[in-house]
Design a protein around this motif. Structure first.
Motif, short mmCIF file in Angstrom:
data_model
loop_
_atom_site.label_atom_id
_atom_site.label_comp_id
_atom_site.label_asym_id
_atom_site.label_seq_id
_atom_site.Cartn_x
_atom_site.Cartn_y
_atom_site.Cartn_z
N ASN A 4 -47.84 -30.65 34.29
CA ASN A 4 -49.28 -30.91 34.40
C ASN A 4 -50.08 -29.62 34.57
OD1 ASN A 4 -51.50 -32.68 34.45
ND2 ASN A 4 -51.56 -32.63 36.68
N ARG A 5 -49.83 -28.64 33.69
CA ARG A 5 -50.54 -27.37 33.80
C ARG A 5 -50.79 -26.77 32.42
NH1 ARG A 5 -47.45 -22.62 33.46
NH2 ARG A 5 -45.21 -22.98 33.24
N LEU A 6 -51.81 -25.92 32.35
CA LEU A 6 -52.17 -25.20 31.14
C LEU A 6 -51.65 -23.77 31.19
CD1 LEU A 6 -55.92 -26.24 30.82
CD2 LEU A 6 -54.09 -26.96 29.28
N LYS A 7 -51.21 -23.26 30.04
CA LYS A 7 -50.76 -21.87 29.96
C LYS A 7 -51.27 -21.27 28.66
CE LYS A 7 -46.70 -18.86 30.04
NZ LYS A 7 -45.21 -18.80 30.09
N ARG A 8 -51.95 -20.12 28.79
CA ARG A 8 -52.47 -19.42 27.62
C ARG A 8 -51.50 -18.34 27.20
NH1 ARG A 8 -58.35 -17.50 28.58
NH2 ARG A 8 -57.30 -16.56 30.36
N SER A 9 -51.34 -18.14 25.89
CA SER A 9 -50.43 -17.11 25.36
C SER A 9 -50.86 -16.75 23.95
CB SER A 9 -48.98 -17.63 25.37
OG SER A 9 -48.85 -18.76 24.52
N LEU A 10 -50.17 -15.76 23.38
CA LEU A 10 -50.38 -15.41 21.98
C LEU A 10 -49.47 -16.28 21.11
CD1 LEU A 10 -50.56 -11.51 22.04
CD2 LEU A 10 -52.45 -13.12 21.81
N VAL A 11 -49.89 -16.50 19.87
CA VAL A 11 -49.04 -17.24 18.95
C VAL A 11 -47.83 -16.39 18.60
CG1 VAL A 11 -50.98 -18.53 18.01
CG2 VAL A 11 -50.31 -16.37 16.93
N ALA A 12 -46.79 -17.02 18.07
CA ALA A 12 -45.54 -16.31 17.78
C ALA A 12 -45.72 -15.22 16.73
CB ALA A 12 -44.47 -17.31 17.34
N ILE A 13 -46.52 -15.51 15.70
CA ILE A 13 -46.76 -14.53 14.63
C ILE A 13 -48.27 -14.42 14.41
CG2 ILE A 13 -46.28 -13.87 12.25
CD1 ILE A 13 -43.80 -15.59 12.33
N LEU A 45 -60.20 -22.72 30.27
CA LEU A 45 -59.65 -21.62 29.49
C LEU A 45 -60.49 -21.40 28.23
CD1 LEU A 45 -55.77 -22.18 29.58
CD2 LEU A 45 -57.05 -20.35 30.68
N ILE A 46 -60.72 -20.13 27.93
CA ILE A 46 -61.37 -19.74 26.68
C ILE A 46 -60.30 -19.15 25.78
CG2 ILE A 46 -63.14 -18.31 25.60
CD1 ILE A 46 -64.32 -20.39 27.40
N GLY A 84 -52.19 -14.23 27.04
CA GLY A 84 -52.81 -14.13 25.73
C GLY A 84 -53.34 -12.76 25.37
N GLN A 85 -52.92 -11.71 26.09
CA GLN A 85 -53.34 -10.34 25.80
C GLN A 85 -52.13 -9.43 25.73
OE1 GLN A 85 -56.90 -9.00 28.12
NE2 GLN A 85 -56.60 -10.90 29.26
N VAL A 86 -52.34 -8.25 25.16
CA VAL A 86 -51.31 -7.21 25.12
C VAL A 86 -51.64 -6.16 26.18
CG1 VAL A 86 -50.19 -5.41 23.75
CG2 VAL A 86 -50.87 -7.58 22.67
N VAL A 87 -50.72 -5.89 27.06
CA VAL A 87 -50.91 -4.88 28.11
C VAL A 87 -49.90 -3.77 27.88
CG1 VAL A 87 -50.96 -4.39 30.57
CG2 VAL A 87 -51.72 -6.63 29.73
N VAL A 88 -50.39 -2.54 27.68
CA VAL A 88 -49.54 -1.39 27.37
C VAL A 88 -49.37 -0.52 28.61
CG1 VAL A 88 -49.25 0.67 25.94
CG2 VAL A 88 -50.28 -1.41 24.96
N TYR A 89 -48.13 -0.17 28.90
CA TYR A 89 -47.80 0.73 30.02
C TYR A 89 -47.18 1.99 29.43
CZ TYR A 89 -48.14 -3.72 32.53
OH TYR A 89 -48.55 -4.95 33.02
N GLY A 90 -47.71 3.18 29.81
CA GLY A 90 -47.17 4.42 29.29
C GLY A 90 -47.34 5.56 30.24
N LYS A 91 -46.95 6.74 29.79
CA LYS A 91 -47.11 7.94 30.60
C LYS A 91 -48.01 8.93 29.88
CE LYS A 91 -42.80 9.99 28.91
NZ LYS A 91 -41.47 10.53 29.31
N ARG A 92 -48.44 9.92 30.60
CA ARG A 92 -49.39 10.89 30.06
C ARG A 92 -48.76 11.69 28.93
NH1 ARG A 92 -53.94 12.16 32.54
NH2 ARG A 92 -53.12 11.29 34.50
N GLN A 111 -54.70 -16.83 19.82
CA GLN A 111 -54.29 -17.32 21.12
C GLN A 111 -54.03 -18.83 21.04
OE1 GLN A 111 -57.36 -16.25 23.97
NE2 GLN A 111 -56.30 -14.38 24.52
N GLN A 112 -53.22 -19.30 21.95
CA GLN A 112 -52.97 -20.73 22.05
C GLN A 112 -52.91 -21.13 23.52
OE1 GLN A 112 -49.14 -21.52 20.28
NE2 GLN A 112 -48.01 -20.53 21.92
N VAL A 113 -53.18 -22.40 23.77
CA VAL A 113 -52.99 -22.92 25.11
C VAL A 113 -52.01 -24.09 24.99
CG1 VAL A 113 -54.93 -24.54 25.02
CG2 VAL A 113 -54.10 -23.73 27.21
#
Length: 374
Positions: A278-287, A263-264, A364-372, A269-271
């Motif tokens: 016994n696994r790694l998970k990447r995510s964003l920090v709370a604040i 993981l990079i 660890g990323q922000v994914v935006v879903y929207g409409k036209r 970001q945090q891991v």
């Protein structure tokens, strides 16, 4: 949660958390046990007796060499077996004195306490805990290493040979060479610390913390790797780090640290390594915190009919976080707002509400879903 209300002296001296509290006053254990003893004053005498016994065993063993200690444990084990045989005899010999039985029971309790303390002191013993991973890695290098333990209530600043700084949290310890090698800067951690690493592309900086190895060239980050916690965390403040998953005692070969990391991590970001799963998970920090100077942030968050792509670009630049969206779909979306006083997730909530979109936090990323937008 464990019910300690029925614990005897023997139960307390067999409890890892209780022993750590008595012997090392580890912060995470101290908070629990100090609160528990206050809430259960009726058990004060039993707790005090257990503490006293553990400390007496420790004080006695401090004067023994490791070989002497092993021999003493063998003797106590033999005594315990003799006690077990004697207990069988008690069933058919009711005239044995109560005082004699108490002496035999005392031998058993002391032997158990001694064994528990032995595990905490000599963590290379086969039945060691998470702390043993740190101990085993530094044991063979102790003549060339220096160790710093923070047993104070406030964080301790540690300076490394290359000028890097460590802020060591209470109850934590770190070991490092007196002089770094020509190829790498290796540091070993048990507990929690913030690292501010001097950049040197020719010498990767590697931190070994139980099940994780973290490799950087120059950056700032936090590692939390307490022996009793269910999780090990690496949190990046600035720069990029590579995180490798290890066996507890494993120290990766040279080639592992040059291959592609599992993981990079980038800023905010945090891991998290879950010990049970016994696994790694990447995510964003709370604040998430801005990585740009505060003086320049406010001006970057005032928008007047600004294309949404520029809005997201500004947030990415300020926080170092990737924001993914369908640029063609949101091409005509605009925003008029002053966001300078908000936190990242609050700002994303407002932005998405304005353009009738939504967002998710994925890997660890922000994914935006929207409409036209019209």
């Amino acid at each position: 949660m464990q019910d300690y209300t029925n614990y005897t002296i023997k139960d307390f001296i067999l409890d890892d958390s209780f022993c750590r509290w008595v012997l090392r006053n580890a912060s995470e254990d101290a908070v629990f046990w100090e609160k528990w003893t206050q809430e259960h004053p009726q058990h004060a005498e039993v707790v005090a007796d257990a503490c006293d016994l553990i400390k007496k065993v420790r004080d006695a063993q401090d004067n023994l060499s490791e070989n002497e200690l092993r021999e003493e444990l063998k003797r106590l084990t033999k005594s315990r077996k003799e006690m077990d045989a004697s207990q069988v005899a008690v069933k058919t010999t009711p005239k044995l004195s109560l005082a004699w039985l108490w002496k035999v029971a005392a031998i058993l309790v002391i032997s158990i306490a001694g064994f528990v303390f032995y595990l905490s002191k000599y963590s290379s013993f086969p039945f060691g805990n998470y702390y043993s991973a740190y101990q085993q890695r530094v044991e063979s290098k102790k003549d060339l290493f220096q160790e710093v333990l923070n047993d104070d209530k406030t964080p301790k600043v540690v300076s490394l040979p290359d000028g890097s700084k460590i802020i060591l949290k209470m109850g934590s310890r770190v070991s490092f060479p007196k002089v770094f090698s020509e190829k790498r800067r290796d540091v070993y951690l048990s507990g929690e610390a913030f690292f501010d690493v001097v950049k040197d592309p020719t010498k990767p900086f590697v931190v070994y913390a139980n099940e994780l190895a973290t490799k950087v060239l120059g950056t700032s980050f936090t590692i939390s790797s307490y022996e009793k916690d269910k999780e090990v965390k690496v949190i990046v403040k600035t720069g990029r780090v590579s995180v490798f998953s290890l066996n507890k005692e494993q120290e990766p070969a040279e080639q592992l640290l040059t291959e592609e990391a599992e993981l990079i991590l980038t800023p905010n970001q945090q891991v998290v390594f879950n010990r049970n799963e016994n696994r790694l998970k990447r995510s964003l920090v709370a604040i998430p915190e801005p990585i740009k100077p505060i003086s320049t942030v406010h001006k970057s968050l005032i928008f007047d009919r600004t294309p949404i792509s520029q809005v997201f670009d500004s947030l990415e630049e300020i926080y170092g976080i990737s924001i993914t969206y369908d640029n063609e779909l949101l091409l005509k979306c605009q925003l008029t707002a002053e966001l300078e006083k908000g936190k990242l997730f609050e700002m994303l909530d407002l932005i998405c509400k304005a353009i009738e979109a939504r967002y998710e936090l994925i890997d660890g990323q922000v994914v935006v879903y929207g409409k036209r937008c019209n």
